[in-house]
Motif scaffolding. Structure first.
Motif, mmCIF file in Angstrom:
data_model
loop_
_atom_site.group_PDB
_atom_site.id
_atom_site.type_symbol
_atom_site.label_atom_id
_atom_site.label_comp_id
_atom_site.label_asym_id
_atom_site.label_seq_id
_atom_site.Cartn_x
_atom_site.Cartn_y
_atom_site.Cartn_z
ATOM 1 N N GLU A 333 0.729 -1.463 0.343
ATOM 2 C CA GLU A 333 -0.025 0.158 -0.125
ATOM 3 C C GLU A 333 0.665 1.186 0.226
ATOM 4 O OE1 GLU A 333 -3.620 2.135 2.625
ATOM 5 O OE2 GLU A 333 -2.783 -0.841 2.928
ATOM 6 N N MET A 334 1.925 1.265 0.613
ATOM 7 C CA MET A 334 3.019 2.177 0.710
ATOM 8 C C MET A 334 3.452 2.861 -0.367
ATOM 9 S SD MET A 334 5.689 3.509 3.443
ATOM 10 C CE MET A 334 4.866 4.326 4.617
ATOM 11 N N VAL A 335 4.289 1.467 -1.228
ATOM 12 C CA VAL A 335 4.580 1.442 -2.457
ATOM 13 C C VAL A 335 3.404 2.209 -3.467
ATOM 14 C CG1 VAL A 335 6.059 0.402 -4.229
ATOM 15 C CG2 VAL A 335 6.480 -0.240 -1.691
ATOM 16 N N ASN A 336 2.619 1.762 -3.601
ATOM 17 C CA ASN A 336 1.936 1.840 -4.557
ATOM 18 C C ASN A 336 1.347 3.432 -3.985
ATOM 19 O OD1 ASN A 336 1.552 -0.539 -5.294
ATOM 20 N ND2 ASN A 336 -0.429 -1.227 -4.339
ATOM 21 N N ARG A 337 0.822 3.973 -3.015
ATOM 22 C CA ARG A 337 1.125 5.360 -2.480
ATOM 23 C C ARG A 337 1.905 6.119 -3.522
ATOM 24 N NH1 ARG A 337 2.467 8.166 1.480
ATOM 25 N NH2 ARG A 337 2.023 6.617 2.740
ATOM 26 N N LEU A 338 3.261 5.413 -2.961
ATOM 27 C CA LEU A 338 4.296 6.622 -3.548
ATOM 28 C C LEU A 338 4.580 6.731 -4.704
ATOM 29 C CD1 LEU A 338 6.984 5.353 -0.584
ATOM 30 C CD2 LEU A 338 5.719 7.875 -0.853
ATOM 31 N N VAL A 339 4.387 5.224 -4.984
ATOM 32 C CA VAL A 339 4.397 5.104 -6.536
ATOM 33 C C VAL A 339 3.971 5.737 -7.646
ATOM 34 C CG1 VAL A 339 4.732 3.725 -8.459
ATOM 35 C CG2 VAL A 339 5.959 3.348 -6.746
ATOM 36 N N GLY A 340 2.028 5.604 -7.151
ATOM 37 C CA GLY A 340 0.816 6.144 -7.578
ATOM 38 C C GLY A 340 1.292 7.790 -7.542
ATOM 39 N N SER A 341 1.917 8.715 -6.683
ATOM 40 C CA SER A 341 1.854 10.220 -6.715
ATOM 41 C C SER A 341 2.595 10.446 -7.707
ATOM 42 C CB SER A 341 2.605 10.233 -5.536
ATOM 43 O OG SER A 341 2.015 10.036 -4.615
ATOM 44 N N LEU A 342 4.226 9.852 -7.698
ATOM 45 C CA LEU A 342 5.253 9.702 -8.828
ATOM 46 C C LEU A 342 4.630 9.131 -10.250
ATOM 47 C CD1 LEU A 342 8.518 8.268 -7.309
ATOM 48 C CD2 LEU A 342 8.031 10.627 -7.529
ATOM 49 N N ARG A 343 3.894 8.814 -10.899
ATOM 50 C CA ARG A 343 3.042 8.326 -11.992
ATOM 51 C C ARG A 343 2.295 9.402 -12.365
ATOM 52 N NH1 ARG A 343 2.629 1.578 -12.363
ATOM 53 N NH2 ARG A 343 5.120 1.580 -12.240
ATOM 54 N N GLU A 344 0.846 9.802 -11.393
ATOM 55 C CA GLU A 344 0.225 10.632 -11.543
ATOM 56 C C GLU A 344 0.731 12.449 -11.347
ATOM 57 O OE1 GLU A 344 -3.126 12.466 -9.146
ATOM 58 O OE2 GLU A 344 -2.114 11.599 -7.719
ATOM 59 N N ALA A 345 2.041 12.521 -11.221
ATOM 60 C CA ALA A 345 2.655 13.649 -11.174
ATOM 61 C C ALA A 345 3.020 13.717 -12.893
ATOM 62 C CB ALA A 345 3.923 13.923 -10.520
ATOM 63 N N THR A 346 3.931 12.545 -12.916
ATOM 64 C CA THR A 346 3.836 12.237 -14.457
ATOM 65 C C THR A 346 2.807 12.427 -15.701
ATOM 66 O OG1 THR A 346 6.016 11.110 -14.133
ATOM 67 C CG2 THR A 346 5.457 11.260 -15.993
ATOM 68 N N ASN A 347 1.905 12.509 -15.365
ATOM 69 C CA ASN A 347 0.624 12.117 -16.200
ATOM 70 C C ASN A 347 0.168 14.087 -16.008
ATOM 71 O OD1 ASN A 347 1.072 9.446 -16.722
ATOM 72 N ND2 ASN A 347 -0.589 9.109 -15.496
ATOM 73 N N LEU A 348 0.250 14.630 -15.272
ATOM 74 C CA LEU A 348 -0.336 15.739 -15.422
ATOM 75 C C LEU A 348 0.833 16.767 -16.232
ATOM 76 C CD1 LEU A 348 -1.387 17.983 -13.730
ATOM 77 C CD2 LEU A 348 0.017 18.280 -11.676
ATOM 78 N N CYS A 349 2.337 16.264 -15.564
ATOM 79 C CA CYS A 349 3.244 17.461 -16.318
ATOM 80 C C CYS A 349 2.491 17.033 -17.806
ATOM 81 C CB CYS A 349 4.918 16.595 -15.680
ATOM 82 S SG CYS A 349 6.396 17.654 -17.650
ATOM 83 N N ASN A 350 3.032 15.939 -18.219
ATOM 84 C CA ASN A 350 2.271 15.463 -20.099
ATOM 85 C C ASN A 350 1.264 16.218 -20.236
ATOM 86 O OD1 ASN A 350 5.165 13.815 -20.026
ATOM 87 N ND2 ASN A 350 3.758 11.982 -19.352
ATOM 88 N N GLY A 351 0.534 16.306 -19.258
ATOM 89 C CA GLY A 351 -1.066 16.831 -20.018
ATOM 90 C C GLY A 351 -1.016 18.537 -20.306
#
Length: 835
Positions: A333-351
């Motif tokens: 759960e912690m790993v998914n939360r941290l990795v998810g935050s990083l990936r979400e930031a990447t998607n936001l940047c690309n958008g």
């Protein structure tokens, strides 16, 4: 010599431990050396059970050692396997010959390892009592061994008394009930004390100590040693020994003890008469005799065997396994939360960049060629398979979903079918169907199945979201898959903006975009580091379990997670804040760039197309990732559902086995029940004495009462009737010739003994109640084999009678031929009594 009691062993049916335990090992541990080691241990455990329970055991300490090792191994393996989920059924018979000693059921089958442990420990006590009874009590070694094994037997039975109800959670068979094993424990302890009594009486033990030993033993002959300290004690002891000898001579040999008491009485009386001249006190005034307890039940503390080696030493207990599973979930759960935050930031940047047409707007200053970033995105889409790969993944999802649904439906259907059968049998047998209802037993499985159903429903919704997103971007994705010349033709041309080349705002934007790329690369490195962090709580959980007897998983896991991932969490937050600040700067710079850039309709159309192509690339990457995750999710769920199906299959099979055992026991119980109420036999049928002289004796009547309709079966050959005769033949003792069937029987002369008559319509006084008659020959009643109540021994010939409308009997069989039915004794001939 005293008579000692030993306990018979319980017998168990064969159980295959390999299949269910190996199934758990292969599902819980990855393939490798560890799994192979555990599988070999399972095989050894199965062999150990066969050695301990699958063959007759000698009354020797080596056989007891095998039982102790198996019991120790059961205690060790119990916390390491989920036995309630494995549904291993153990069947044991009552030790006391079908329950004949105390009553109760013949055997019991339970899916409980606690039941197996209880029965094995019972056999430990039983075999220990048998070994003790085989010891030679004429030497010290035999006495010590007997006392040791009796104390072990007492401890085993006492332990069962304290734990059997909680181990079984139902009524046990009578041999292991608390009352029975409690009694056996006391008997074994008394016999151990008796061994010490034998030791004390065989050597020169002081009278005071011997008295204390006897009193402590609570044996019948302890009365003989109650008062030895003076004259009164000796006189009273003499009387008590006589009582013991008269009542318990079969069990206790008191001759030697009686001789000692007699000699002590003589000596004490002589000393008191010539020396002391003391007054002999009353018995009630004597000081109470103390006890010398030399034996106690052996405490059952694992390991009982000194040679025990745990076959599953490296396997952690189930409580630790469960805690590890929960800790792993927290870590994921912690790993998914941290990795998810990083990936979400990447998607936001690309958008954001796609909405600003960056970096394509900076590369497209010529207005008539494909920007380099768009070409790079096109090559990335083509390299990953383009539309064809996505369409193939989308096509596979319904098949994977349907497979999982079928497995889940089939698993729950097995539970439904077995529960329906259980309810039908419960309605049929009512209170006799005394096992746990399937509906109550299956509640956890049905809850688990409901969770799986909910997971599948959410997965269907997620699949639809992915399809909708694909449908909205598939046209642009298809365009990215085309060659460069076709892609260039599809992008509208615009007037060149060469005046912006080399301007300060363009250089600022390029520098800011380079910083964003650096942030993305740092993010990828950070994601890899987060995934590679080792997190093993085994040692901490084992330590907590050993020290506290319980595991506070949440507190321990949270502390360890904070220590392991605290630094990574801080770095993630720093990366996200840096991107947020930089995106704000990019948007400001882009506003300046847009104001300087020449704007027209063609330029706007071109910019809009480039935005769509950039967004299509980002959507393709995300959709492809989602579909791959969905495929992996369904495949992983299939393995989980197969385990769930196996669990349902195992418990249904165990319930079927238990059901068959209970049905068999009920059938045997029903067969032993009387099929009708008891009835009293008339007195004249049980009184076979000859009639008193001087009065007539009513003719008894033999009937057969049937409570059940017999099944149709082949009829035996017709029974030949008695031979016909004439008075002359009877007087001359000549065998008469058979009368023809068409010829009427000759008339009989008048006599004081008239021939027997057919039963009248109304019963006479001599007849009993109107019992059902045997449906055989008219007016003829078949006798029970080897018994004839009419054989009173009167020396009269048999008088043949033919009822009205009845054809004559066929002739008697030829002389010297064996009669086809059993005959009466030759010295008696069947005659009706005189009227």
């Amino acid at each position: 010599m005293a008579t000692f009691i030993s306990v018979p062993l319980k017998k168990s049916s064969e159980v295959d431990l390999v299949k269910p335990l190996s199934k758990f090992v292969t599902s819980a541990y990855p393939a490798g050396e560890e799994q192979s080691e555990y599988l070999r241990a399972v095989e050894e455990l199965n062999k150990l059970r066969k050695s301990a329970l699958g063959r007759p055991l000698d009354k020797h300490e080596s056989s007891l050692e095998i039982l102790l090792r198996y019991y120790d191994q059961l205690c060790s393996v119990e916390p390491k396997f989920p036995f309630p989920e494995l549904c291993l059924t153990f069947t044991w018979k009552d030790a006391f010959d079908k329950g004949s000693l105390f009553g109760g059921s013949v055997k019991l089958a339970l899916a409980s390892l606690g039941y197996e442990k209880t029965c094995v420990l019972f056999n430990v006590g039983a075999l220990a009592s048998q070994i003790a009874s085989e010891q030679n009590l004429d030497n010290d070694e035999g006495l010590k061994a007997a006392a040791k094994f009796y104390q072990l037997a007492s401890g085993a039975f006492a332990h069962i008394k304290d734990t059997v109800l909680s181990a079984l959670n139902r009524e046990p068979t009578m041999d292991i009930s608390p009352e029975t094993v409690g009694t056996l424990s006391q008997i074994m302890l008394s016999q151990a004390q008796e061994v010490f009594v034998l030791k004390a009486t065989s050597c020169r033990t002081k009278h005071d100590l011997l008295t204390n030993i006897l009193v402590s033993g609570q044996l019948v002959y302890t009365l003989s040693a109650e008062l030895w300290q003076n004259l009164l004690q000796t006189r009273h002891a003499t009387e008590l020994v006589k009582t013991v000898a008269s009542r318990y001579d079969e069990y206790v040999n008191v001759k030697d003890l009686s001789d000692k008491i007699s000699r002590a009485l003589t000596a004490a009386k002589k000393d008191n008469d010539f020396i002391y001249h003391d007054r002999v006190p009353e018995v009630k005034d004597l000081e109470h005799i103390g006890k010398a307890t030399l034996v106690k039940a052996t405490a059952i503390q694992v390991p009982l065997s000194q040679k025990f080696t745990d076959l599953f030493e490296k396997m952690v207990p189930m409580e630790v396994q469960q805690s590890l599973s929960m800790a792993s979930s927290r870590r994921n759960e912690m790993v998914n939360r941290l990795v998810g935050s990083l990936r979400e930031a990447t998607n936001l940047c690309n958008g954001v960049l796609a909405s600003l047409n960056l970096p394509a707007a900076l590369e497209d200053l010529s207005g008539d060629s494909v920007p380099g970033s768009i070409l790079e995105k096109s090559r990335a889409v083509i390299q990953q398979g383009g539309l064809q790969s996505i369409e193939q993944l989308i096509k596979e999802l319904p098949e994977l979903l349907q497979r999982n649904r079928e497995i889940l439906d089939e698993s729950l259907k097995m539970l439904d079918d077995e529960e329906t059968t259980d309810n039908e049998l419960r309605a049929k047998f009512s209170q006799r169907w005394n096992r746990t209802p399937s509906g109550d037993l299956y509640k956890p499985l049905r809850a688990e199945g409901g969770n799986f159903r909910s997971v599948l429903d959410k997965a269907v919704q997620a699949d639809q979201v992915v399809r909708d997103r694909y449908n909205s971007h598939c046209e642009m994705i298809a365009l990215l898959c085309k060659p460069e010349n076709e892609l260039c033709s599809a992008i509208p041309s615009a007037n060149p903006a060469k005046t912006l080349q080399g301007s300060e705002v363009v250089n600022v934007l390029k520098a800011q975009l380079a910083q964003l790329d650096e942030i993305k690369r740092d993010r990828e490195v950070l994601e890899g580091e987060i995934k590679s962090v080792t997190f093993d709580m085994t040692a901490k959980f084992l330590t907590a379990l050993a020290q506290d007897g319980a595991i506070n998983e949440e507190a321990l896991s949270t502390t360890e997670l904070d220590a392991r991932y605290g630094t990574h969490t801080q770095r993630v937050q720093q990366n996200l804040r840096a991107q947020e600040d930089l995106l704000a700067q990019v948007q400001t710079s882009h506003q300046e760039f847009a104001a300087l850039k020449q704007s027209n309709a063609e330029a706007n159309d071109r910019e809009e197309m480039l935005k769509k192509l950039a967004s299509a690339h980002d959507s393709y990457i995300e959709i492809s990732s989602n579909l791959k995750e969905g495929t992996k999710f369904y495949n992983d769920l299939t393995e989980i559902l197969l385990k769930f199906q196996n669990k349902c299959s195992d418990i249904v099979f165990a319930r079927k086995t238990e059901r068959d055992e209970l049905l068999k026991e009920l059938q045997q119980s029903i067969a032993r029940e009387p099929s009708a109420p008891s009835f009293s036999v008339p007195a004249y049928q049980s009184n076979t004495s000859e009639p008193a002289a001087g009065g007539p004796t009513p003719a008894p009547r033999t009937v057969f009462v049937s409570f059940e309709q017999p099944q149709a079966k082949a009829q035996p050959p017709a029974r030949p009737p008695p031979p016909s005769f004439t008075p002359q033949a009877a007087s001359s003792n000549i065998t008469p010739s058979p009368a023809p069937a068409s010829q009427a029987p000759p008339s009989l002369p008048a006599s004081s003994n008239p021939p027997p008559m057919a039963p009248p319509t109304a019963p006479s006084q001599a007849q009993g109640p109107p019992y059902p008659t045997y449906q055989g020959y008219p007016g003829y009643y078949q006798m029970p084999m080897a018994y004839n109540p009419y054989a009173y021994g009167y020396n009269m010939p048999y008088v043949h009678y033919q009822g009205a409308g009845q054809a004559g009997y066929p002739g008697a069989p030829p002389a010297q031929q064996p009669y086809p039915y059993p005959q009466q004794p030759p010295q008696q001939q069947p005659f009706y009594p005189q009227q």
